[in-house]
Enzyme design. Structure first.
Site, short mmCIF file in Angstrom:
data_model
loop_
_atom_site.label_atom_id
_atom_site.label_comp_id
_atom_site.label_asym_id
_atom_site.label_seq_id
_atom_site.Cartn_x
_atom_site.Cartn_y
_atom_site.Cartn_z
N GLU A 87 2.69 1.99 0.60
CA GLU A 87 3.22 2.13 -0.75
C GLU A 87 2.93 0.85 -1.52
OE1 GLU A 87 4.54 2.99 -4.25
OE2 GLU A 87 4.05 4.43 -2.69
N GLU A 88 1.86 0.90 -2.30
CA GLU A 88 1.38 -0.26 -3.05
C GLU A 88 1.25 -1.49 -2.15
OE1 GLU A 88 3.88 -0.72 -6.49
OE2 GLU A 88 2.97 0.99 -7.49
N PRO A 89 0.50 -1.37 -1.05
CA PRO A 89 0.37 -2.49 -0.11
C PRO A 89 -0.39 -3.69 -0.68
CG PRO A 89 -1.18 -0.75 0.46
CD PRO A 89 -0.30 -0.20 -0.62
#
Length: 476
Positions: A121-123
């Site tokens: 998740e949005e790394p």
């Protein structure tokens, strides 16, 4: 520069015939970081009754997926960042994850229509540094191979949601857009992977954050107002913040050779509390402007997103506040599934969640007949573990004065702990009442009565920045 602009124009114009001129679908993000989440079956009813045909999840909660079975809602399931390292290291771990979270929901009559697996998740969020970045591509490849082995690769695509700060333009001109220098190599690897497997590029576009972080972006420009001052980039004129950010992304993709990849806006929203101009009125104006803009044929978006996911369905009182107090207030609906403003996904009237079960109509307030010299300290203790974001500056309850704000803090903890008498003690300063203490637009909530209630206090280390804000702002 002129040659680059010409080539970019050719690239996006060519895309017109590939992706069409209207958005294919608008979906919504469904997060579950709440102390008392609305039961999944109620949420699915809410989705269906409001004509929402696609939903993006941040994990693969079995209760949520079971509720979605047979609904025919297109689903993106998420893999949390904490799993990336192990998925990168082992194909077996990836195969096990796909079996448990994808394959089992394709069997039988009540299948879940899983369309995407979002790896992380949005790394690439800049604040994460290299915490997750080294593991993303390997994890995505292993999940892809596991889907191939399960004979599901043609039905389920692997994607990686990228953050709003993964691309930029220092000059503010979209034609100069590029990916962050520390991401260039990784983005080339990711986009090569996505192109090979015919997967879209998932990315957050955030006019709200652009407005709050850039003094050159006005509120009217963010809300698609016709009166907004236009921004020029060469011969092109931009009349809203969304197009400005979106074309910056298109330019960034063109710069590294991937101008034809399909784009999915995986997050876009406007919160209703916790910051200046985070209100129901501004959120309504933003979303109405956005949907009209996406639906109309416009030369300003020659390569529109193939899908767009609104952030988000419901408010979540346990979300991390590192980005801002608004993080718990992205919902189009309140935590209990009640519409905050007039906005429709299917050009019909909104439908609220039905037959919601609440705790009894009781609140915890400060006892004005007691010595209140220690009340502020007790309120700070409550806000260290409960959600008090609405009474911070810019919040919907920031206008209530002491000791009303102390009562708000007391009630937040009391509701979070399912009306336990002990949670309204506060050294004898708390008082349980059946008289609603809400003031004007400041709602003193009653929590949900649900078997899924966690009734737990959040991690203090997640809440300490909020406590520090209270101390610095002198609210109590």
């Amino acid at each position: 520069m002129a040659r680059r602009l010409f080539l970019l124009l050719l690239a996006v114009t060519a895309g017109l015939s590939l992706t069409g001129t209207t958005v294919r679908a608008v979906g919504i993000n469904w997060g579950t970081e709440a102390s008392h989440p609305l039961p999944p079956s109620k949420v699915v009813e809410l989705l269906k009754s409001n004509g929402i045909v696609k939903v993006k999840l941040f994990d693969a909660d079995p209760k949520v997926l079971r509720a979605l079975s047979g609904s025919n809602i297109g689903v993106t399931i998420g893999i949390q960042n904490s799993m990336l390292k192990s998925l990168n290291a082992s194909v077996k771990v990836a195969e096990s994850w796909v079996h448990d979270n994808v394959t089992r929901y394709f069997n039988g009559g009540n299948r879940v229509r899983i369309e995407y697996v979002a790896v992380g998740e949005e790394p690439f969020l800049q604040s994460y540094g290299n915490q997750y970045k080294p593991f993303v591509i390997g994890a995505a490849m292993n999940i892809q191979n596991a889907l191939v082995k399960a004979n599901l690769a043609n039905e389920v695509k692997v994607v990686v949601p990228s953050s709003f700060d993964s691309f930029l333009s220092e000059s503010g001109r979209p034609s100069s857009g590029h990916f962050r220098a520390d991401l260039n190599k990784t983005m080339i690897e990711l986009l090569s992977f996505l192109t090979k497997h015919h997967s879209p590029f998932f990315v957050t576009i955030s006019p709200f954050l652009s407005f709050h972080q850039n003094k050159n972006i006005s509120l009217d420009f963010s809300l698609f107002k016709e009166t907004a001052k236009a921004h020029k980039d060469g011969r092109k004129t931009y009349r809203n913040s969304f197009d400005l950010s979106y074309d910056t992304l298109v330019s960034a993709l063109f710069t590294i050779g991937f101008s034809e990849v399909d784009i999915v806006v995986s997050k876009i929203g406007w919160p209703t509390d916790g910051a200046e101009n985070a209100t129901s009125l501004t959120a309504e104006a933003f979303f109405k402007g956005l949907i009209v803009h996406l639906e109309k044929k416009t030369a300003s978006l020659p390569r529109p997103p193939v899908e767009t996911y609104i952030e988000s369905l419901l408010d979540e009182d346990q979300r991390n506040l590192s980005a801002g107090n608004f993080e718990r207030h992205w919902g189009v609906f309140t935590f209990d599934g009640q519409a905050k403003y007039n906005f429709s996904f299917n050009h019909k009237n909104q439908v609220n969640a039905q037959n919601v079960q609440y705790l009894p109509p009781k609140w915890c307030v400060v006892n004005n007949n007691k010595d209140l010299s220690n009340a502020s300290a007790r309120a700070l203790e409550a806000c260290a573990v409960a959600d008090c974001t609405s009474i911070l500056p810019g919040g919907s309850c920031s206008g209530i004065r002491w000791p009303g704000n102390v009562s708000y803090a007391f009630n937040s903890l009391y509701q979070q702990n399912d009306h336990s008498a002990e949670s309204c003690n506060f050294g004898g300063l708390g008082l349980i009442t059946t008289v609603d203490p809400s003031e004007d637009n400041c709602r003193f909530s009653i929590q949900l009565d649900t078997s899924h209630s966690s009734s737990q206090t959040p991690n203090f280390f997640q809440s300490w920045p909020l406590l520090l804000l209270f101390l610095l702002s002198g609210l109590f």
